[in-house]
Design an enzyme around this catalytic site. Structure first.
Site, short mmCIF file in Angstrom:
data_model
loop_
_atom_site.label_atom_id
_atom_site.label_comp_id
_atom_site.label_asym_id
_atom_site.label_seq_id
_atom_site.Cartn_x
_atom_site.Cartn_y
_atom_site.Cartn_z
N SER A 7 0.84 -1.20 0.00
CA SER A 7 0.00 0.00 0.00
C SER A 7 0.88 1.25 0.00
CB SER A 7 -0.97 -0.04 1.19
OG SER A 7 -1.93 0.99 1.10
N GLU A 58 -9.16 -5.58 -3.77
CA GLU A 58 -8.53 -4.49 -3.03
C GLU A 58 -9.54 -3.55 -2.36
OE1 GLU A 58 -5.31 -3.95 -2.47
OE2 GLU A 58 -4.16 -4.88 -4.10
N HIS A 71 -7.76 -5.31 0.45
CA HIS A 71 -6.50 -4.56 0.51
C HIS A 71 -5.73 -4.91 1.77
CE1 HIS A 71 -3.84 -1.28 -0.51
NE2 HIS A 71 -4.02 -0.70 0.66
#
Length: 545
Positions: free
Chosen positions: A224, A342, A436
């Site tokens: 991320s 995600e 995610h």
């Protein structure tokens, strides 16, 4: 008779006393053995021995500029006399508090503006082992190296030296402002968090051999915001030569603001900084440096300050996609990929669903023009909710990850591409399959213990095989630049055909699991880029607004 009993009692007491002394001495000796020490140029460190792994926490890799020196590059690391205790993590960098109901909530620990520390796990200080430097995620606003999920023991048990770092966050790490640029010798500001990461890599290069690591075999790894940071490091000339490989999990390559001019529809970064000062009624840089750090971060966060890199011509010379198009990124092998669901963990990105399939299709035709037919083939209107989640996943993360693989191979470097697509009952029940950051418990080997964030779905025991395989791939890539698994599963390079390792119940190599996905989003980004508009976050029905 009584006297004999007294002598026997005394003798027994003497024996017991000797045993107590022996136990005490043994205990002290054990304590000494469990506190390994290492000597650096800064001074000596005393760490911990935990299940055979030496762990050194809270090592200052740079001096953080605080208060009157706030918003300056990191200073050289401090030195100390005697032996410094390295048993505990250093404080995380100042950040806003997440509500306990947040999906990504982790119980907060100590925070401080003086937060530039790192941690080292090593199986042995002997030899010369591969090194992984972990850069945590959190939107460049939250997080820290002390989060339980990021415990590095799993990697060290695979004979890797594992390092995790803190770096400045939010307005303290990424603010640009004309007054800051004027006091900088290069006339730039912002990117302080990235400069921290570079300073940490410089520390690793200078010191990691003392922990048994090979300074010429360092792999940066992030997810991320950590993946975004890894992308910045690949693009920054200041980081060149500080790492030999990169593992990039769920990156994005959106548009970033230029330092002192409006570009691609975005205001100048310095203009954003001026607006922050205006909204917080800050009259001068001197006043801004007097404000309590936590109060400043909270106010800037509430005001919507976007923590992000700044295109300043020096630390970040150009937009990421321009640097990679020109082949000017770091020439290193990469392992890169994304998760199939995600934005299931980031619902705030998903716009309201149109009232009908016809309204959905009309919005797509407005936004995508000649590309609309291909868009609707990939993301049809017969299941709008599913299509809207999938297109954002692909447009933000999938396109950026696959583009990075393609561009790295274009400069002659090996690239290994993956799609994490593992779903299990607890995740499916909450519509969180492959969300995610959902791969991290399996990469770190903590999918079945109390290191998981409190609000995450728990995986079943059958996930063990997947976790073992991913750990083997990640650590072998760090060791040799080629991901390999003991079960013999082959992970071919991305190549001309788009080889992809799909992690479901276990990994399996396939060719282009989502054919046409990359080409659609690449064409859409090219159109926006040519028209001088921002790319990378605007997609789907929002593009037609």
């Amino acid at each position: 008779m009584k006297r004999s009993i007294d002598w026997i009692s005394l003798a027994m007491l003497a024996v017991v006393g000797a045993m107590v002394v022996l136990v005490c001495c043994t205990s002290l000796a054990a304590q000494t053995l469990t506190r390994p020490e290492v000597v650096l140029g800064q001074g000596a460190l005393r760490g911990q021995l935990e299940d055979g792994i030496e762990v050194y926490r809270g090592i200052p890799y740079a001096a953080a500029p605080v208060e009157k020196l706030r918003w300056r590059p990191p200073a050289p690391p401090p030195q100390w006399e005697g032996v410094r205790e390295a048993a505990d993590f250093g404080p995380a960098c100042i950040q806003p508090r997440l509500p306990e109901t947040s999906f990504y909530y982790v119980a907060p620990g100590e925070t401080s503006e003086d937060c530039l520390s790192l941690n080292v796990w090593t199986p042995s200080r002997a030899g010369s082992k591969p090194v992984i430097v972990w850069i945590h995620g959190g939107s460049l606003r939250i997080g820290g190296s002390a989060e339980p999920l990021y415990d590095g023991a799993t990697f060290s048990r695979e004979n890797v030296v594992f390092v995790s770092i803190n770096y400045r966050l939010g307005v303290l790490g990424w603010l640009a402002h004309p007054a800051l640029s004027r006091e900088n010798r290069d006339g730039i500001s912002g990117n302080y968090g990235l400069l921290d990461q570079i300073a940490a890599l410089e520390w690793v290069r200078a010191n990691i051999a003392s922990f048994g690591g090979d300074p010429d075999n360092v792999t940066i790894m992030g997810e991320s915001a950590g993946a975004l940071s890894a992308s910045y490091l690949l693009a920054s000339p200041l980081a060149r030569g500080l790492f030999a490989k990169a593992i990039v999990e769920s990156p994005n390559s959106r548009t970033f603001p230029a330092l002192d001019r409006r570009a691609y529809g975005l205001p100048a970064a310095q203009g954003i900084g001026m607006l922050v000062f205006q909204r917080l009624e800050i009259k001068s840089l001197k006043d801004a440096r007097r404000i309590d750090a936590q109060a400043l971060v909270d106010a800037a966060t509430k005001g919507g300050f976007p923590a992000q890199g700044v295109i300043d011509g020096t630390v970040l010379p150009d937009q990421l996609i321009d640097i990679f198009d020109a082949g000017e990124q770091a020439p290193v092998p990469i392992l890169v990929g994304y998760n199939s669901g995600e934005v299931k963990g980031q619902r705030a990105f998903v716009p309201p669903t149109p009232e009908s399939a016809a309204a959905y299709e009309a919005a797509i035709r407005r936004g995508y023009g000649a590309l609309a037919d291909e868009y609707l083939r990939l993301y049809p209107s017969n299941d709008m909710a599913k299509s809207m989640v999938r297109v954002l996943t692909d447009a933000i993360y999938g396109w950026a990850a696959e583009r990075m693989a393609r561009k790295q191979e274009a400069i002659g470097q090996d690239a290994y591409f993956y799609l994490f697509d593992y779903c299990y009952p607890a995740a499916e029940a909450r519509d969180l399959c492959a969300f995610h950051a959902g791969e991290l418990p399996f990469v770190f080997g903590h999918w079945d213990d109390d290191r998981l964030p409190a609000n995450w779905p728990a995986a079943p025991d059958s996930a063990a095989a997947l976790s073992r395989q991913m750990i083997a791939f990640w650590t072998s890539f760090a060791r040799t630049g080629r991901p390999q698994a003991p079960d013999g599963t082959q992970w071919p390079q991305y190549g001309d055909v788009g080889n992809t390792m799909v992690f479901a119940q276990t990994g399996q190599a396939v060719i282009q699991p989502r054919p046409g996905m990359f080409e659609l989003h690449e064409a859409f980004v090219a159109e926006r880029r040519d028209e001088g508009e921002a790319w990378g976050l605007v997609s789907g029905v929002a593009a037609g607004e």
